[in-house]
Write a protein that holds these residues in place. Structure first.
Motif, PDB file in Angstrom:
ATOM      1  N   GLU A 176      -3.576 -62.138  -7.342  1.00  0.00           N
ATOM      2  CA  GLU A 176      -4.921 -62.203  -7.905  1.00  0.00           C
ATOM      3  C   GLU A 176      -4.854 -62.173  -9.429  1.00  0.00           C
ATOM      4  OE1 GLU A 176      -9.185 -59.805  -7.663  1.00  0.00           O
ATOM      5  OE2 GLU A 176      -7.484 -59.210  -6.423  1.00  0.00           O
ATOM      6  N   ASP A 177      -5.488 -63.171 -10.068  1.00  0.00           N
ATOM      7  CA  ASP A 177      -5.531 -63.282 -11.530  1.00  0.00           C
ATOM      8  C   ASP A 177      -4.136 -63.118 -12.157  1.00  0.00           C
ATOM      9  OD1 ASP A 177      -8.287 -63.580 -11.404  1.00  0.00           O
ATOM     10  OD2 ASP A 177      -8.638 -61.426 -11.551  1.00  0.00           O
ATOM     11  N   PRO A 178      -3.175 -63.951 -11.761  1.00  0.00           N
ATOM     12  CA  PRO A 178      -1.813 -63.766 -12.277  1.00  0.00           C
ATOM     13  C   PRO A 178      -1.688 -64.201 -13.728  1.00  0.00           C
ATOM     14  CG  PRO A 178      -1.940 -65.795 -11.032  1.00  0.00           C
ATOM     15  CD  PRO A 178      -3.290 -65.113 -10.866  1.00  0.00           C
ATOM     16  N   PRO A 179      -0.778 -63.589 -14.486  1.00  0.00           N
ATOM     17  CA  PRO A 179      -0.415 -64.145 -15.796  1.00  0.00           C
ATOM     18  C   PRO A 179       0.151 -65.545 -15.593  1.00  0.00           C
ATOM     19  CG  PRO A 179       0.510 -61.938 -15.489  1.00  0.00           C
ATOM     20  CD  PRO A 179       0.000 -62.375 -14.157  1.00  0.00           C
ATOM     21  N   VAL A 180       0.040 -66.388 -16.618  1.00  0.00           N
ATOM     22  CA  VAL A 180       0.528 -67.759 -16.508  1.00  0.00           C
ATOM     23  C   VAL A 180       1.560 -68.019 -17.601  1.00  0.00           C
ATOM     24  CG1 VAL A 180      -1.430 -68.632 -17.857  1.00  0.00           C
ATOM     25  CG2 VAL A 180      -0.105 -70.206 -16.437  1.00  0.00           C
ATOM     26  N   ALA A 211       7.598 -64.835  -7.737  1.00  0.00           N
ATOM     27  CA  ALA A 211       7.538 -63.448  -8.210  1.00  0.00           C
ATOM     28  C   ALA A 211       6.122 -63.010  -8.549  1.00  0.00           C
ATOM     29  CB  ALA A 211       8.444 -63.276  -9.424  1.00  0.00           C
ATOM     30  N   GLY A 212       5.146 -63.890  -8.355  1.00  0.00           N
ATOM     31  CA  GLY A 212       3.756 -63.501  -8.568  1.00  0.00           C
ATOM     32  C   GLY A 212       3.123 -63.980  -9.848  1.00  0.00           C
ATOM     33  N   TYR A 213       3.813 -64.837 -10.604  1.00  0.00           N
ATOM     34  CA  TYR A 213       3.277 -65.376 -11.852  1.00  0.00           C
ATOM     35  C   TYR A 213       2.911 -66.846 -11.653  1.00  0.00           C
ATOM     36  CZ  TYR A 213       5.773 -61.281 -13.527  1.00  0.00           C
ATOM     37  OH  TYR A 213       6.237 -59.993 -13.687  1.00  0.00           O
ATOM     38  N   VAL A 260      -5.030 -73.589 -19.835  1.00  0.00           N
ATOM     39  CA  VAL A 260      -4.837 -72.643 -18.736  1.00  0.00           C
ATOM     40  C   VAL A 260      -5.846 -71.507 -18.804  1.00  0.00           C
ATOM     41  CG1 VAL A 260      -2.400 -73.206 -18.445  1.00  0.00           C
ATOM     42  CG2 VAL A 260      -3.052 -71.318 -19.969  1.00  0.00           C
ATOM     43  N   GLN A 261      -6.384 -71.237 -19.971  1.00  0.00           N
ATOM     44  CA  GLN A 261      -7.395 -70.190 -20.073  1.00  0.00           C
ATOM     45  C   GLN A 261      -8.723 -70.595 -19.446  1.00  0.00           C
ATOM     46  OE1 GLN A 261      -6.586 -69.670 -24.509  1.00  0.00           O
ATOM     47  NE2 GLN A 261      -6.893 -67.556 -23.868  1.00  0.00           N
ATOM     48  N   GLU A 262      -8.866 -71.879 -19.148  1.00  0.00           N
ATOM     49  CA  GLU A 262     -10.083 -72.372 -18.517  1.00  0.00           C
ATOM     50  C   GLU A 262      -9.996 -72.419 -16.998  1.00  0.00           C
ATOM     51  OE1 GLU A 262     -10.907 -75.515 -22.225  1.00  0.00           O
ATOM     52  OE2 GLU A 262     -10.382 -76.233 -20.222  1.00  0.00           O
ATOM     53  N   VAL A 263      -8.834 -72.116 -16.439  1.00  0.00           N
ATOM     54  CA  VAL A 263      -8.629 -72.223 -14.989  1.00  0.00           C
ATOM     55  C   VAL A 263      -9.070 -70.928 -14.317  1.00  0.00           C
ATOM     56  CG1 VAL A 263      -6.943 -72.587 -13.156  1.00  0.00           C
ATOM     57  CG2 VAL A 263      -6.718 -73.820 -15.324  1.00  0.00           C
ATOM     58  N   LEU A 319      -6.595 -68.143 -12.670  1.00  0.00           N
ATOM     59  CA  LEU A 319      -5.580 -67.480 -13.471  1.00  0.00           C
ATOM     60  C   LEU A 319      -6.137 -66.266 -14.192  1.00  0.00           C
ATOM     61  CD1 LEU A 319      -3.911 -70.644 -15.064  1.00  0.00           C
ATOM     62  CD2 LEU A 319      -3.300 -69.464 -12.947  1.00  0.00           C
ATOM     63  N   GLY A 320      -5.235 -65.346 -14.534  1.00  0.00           N
ATOM     64  CA  GLY A 320      -5.623 -64.207 -15.338  1.00  0.00           C
ATOM     65  C   GLY A 320      -5.706 -64.578 -16.803  1.00  0.00           C
ATOM     66  N   SER A 321      -5.971 -63.595 -17.630  1.00  0.00           N
ATOM     67  CA  SER A 321      -6.154 -63.849 -19.053  1.00  0.00           C
ATOM     68  C   SER A 321      -4.849 -63.793 -19.842  1.00  0.00           C
ATOM     69  CB  SER A 321      -7.137 -62.836 -19.647  1.00  0.00           C
ATOM     70  OG  SER A 321      -6.656 -61.509 -19.466  1.00  0.00           O
TER      71      SER A 321
END
Length: 320
Positions: A52-56, A81-83, A119-122, A125-127
């Motif tokens: 949920e809301d992973p770093p990218v 690994a969750g990213y 990617v900040q608009e997707v 994804l997390g912030s």
């Protein structure tokens, strides 16, 4: 069934995560009037970290390369690994607009910034954003980490940060010939009809070639990363050499205020370990790692220790 990338000689023996551990989709960013396209990797709910809301992790290719050259295997491991990970092509390469394969460090840095913004608009994804680059792309990743406040960390793998120093390591004669080829290429481009006589130089060559990458064994190692279904050509406009000679981000390192991984290969002749260590010392929050590897083996025979250090760095950065 979706074709599994990579399909290249260098990475055919790597252990790959189960396909069910991540999903992918195409993502497009607006890059200076054109479109930069790439592939977004999203972790599934059964990845080893919460999805949920992973770093990218935003990933640009090596110098002169496409995003399918080595990076898919790295992106898969990040996703497992969750990213999340977004690997994209520069303008003129791969799936992005244009096909001139021009190496334009300033333009590539702008493409990095556009990818970070995109990617900040997707919504999925997390912030948190990590800039990632290997070789010359590490310079772009460090630049965007200093330029964009949205970047929370940066990973520079076998980094080449000073294009002039990179070319001068070949010796005075080869350096002068490379710069001369770049100047002639620029003159040819300015003449009516564009690149006069199709003036190009190899991207990957042997030590005696006026190539972008020229070192013992480098041509074979580079070409082994090329995806066999790619339309990539081993050439770039000769003026690219002049652009490379002028590119240098070392004076910006002290202003990179986020955690930064600098991973060096002890046997790397393109990014000498002492140069990487000096650069790491200038980073306020730098982590320096030295591996018994060369510039290209981090994608293949030394992939596991290299990716292990990268994942450990991400764990430390995003620890609760």
């Amino acid at each position: 069934m979706t074709r599994r990338i990579p399909r290249n000689r260098a990475q055919r023996d790597l252990d790959r995560p189960d396909r069910e551990r991540f999903a992918t989709r195409t993502l497009t960013a607006d890059c200076a009037g054109g479109s930069c396209r790439g592939r977004l990797y999203l972790p599934s709910s059964d990845a080893s970290a919460p999805a949920e809301d992973p770093p990218v992790v935003v990933m640009g290719p090596e110098i002169g390369a496409e995003a399918t050259f080595g990076l898919p295997a790295v992106a898969e491991r990040f996703a497992a690994a969750g990213y999340a990970a977004f690997r994209f092509d520069y303008p003129g390469f791969g799936d992005s607009d244009g096909d001139d394969q021009r190496i334009d460090p300033a333009g590539h840095r702008r493409a990095y910034a556009a990818a970070v913004d995109r990617v900040q608009e997707v919504p999925d994804l997390g912030s948190s954003v990590v800039a990632y680059g290997a070789g010359f792309a590490a310079a772009h990743a460090l630049w965007v980490a200093e330029e964009r406040r949205a970047v929370d960390a940066v990973m520079a793998i076998t980094p080449i940060l000073d294009g002039g120093a990179y070319l001068r390591r070949r010796g005075l004669g080869p350096f002068a010939r490379a710069v001369g080829a770049g100047i002639r290429g620029r003159i040819g481009e300015a003449l009516p009809g564009g690149v006069a006589g199709g003036r190009v130089v190899p991207i990957a060559g042997d030590p005696e070639d006026r190539a972008v990458v020229a070192a013992p064994g480098a041509k074979r190692a580079y070409l082994d990363l090329v995806d066999r279904d790619s339309d990539w050509r081993n050439e770039t406009p000769a003026g690219s050499l002049l652009s490379i000679a002028r590119a240098d981000v070392t004076d910006r390192l002290a202003d990179v205020r986020v955690p930064a991984l600098m991973l060096a290969g002890a046997d790397d002749v393109l990014a000498p370990v002492d140069a990487v260590e000096r650069a790491a010392d200038r980073l306020p929050r730098g982590t320096y790692v030295r591996l018994p590897a060369d510039h290209w083996s981090v994608y293949s025979t030394d992939f596991e220790p290299a990716i292990g250090h990268q994942l450990s760095f991400l764990t430390d950065v995003f620890a609760d």
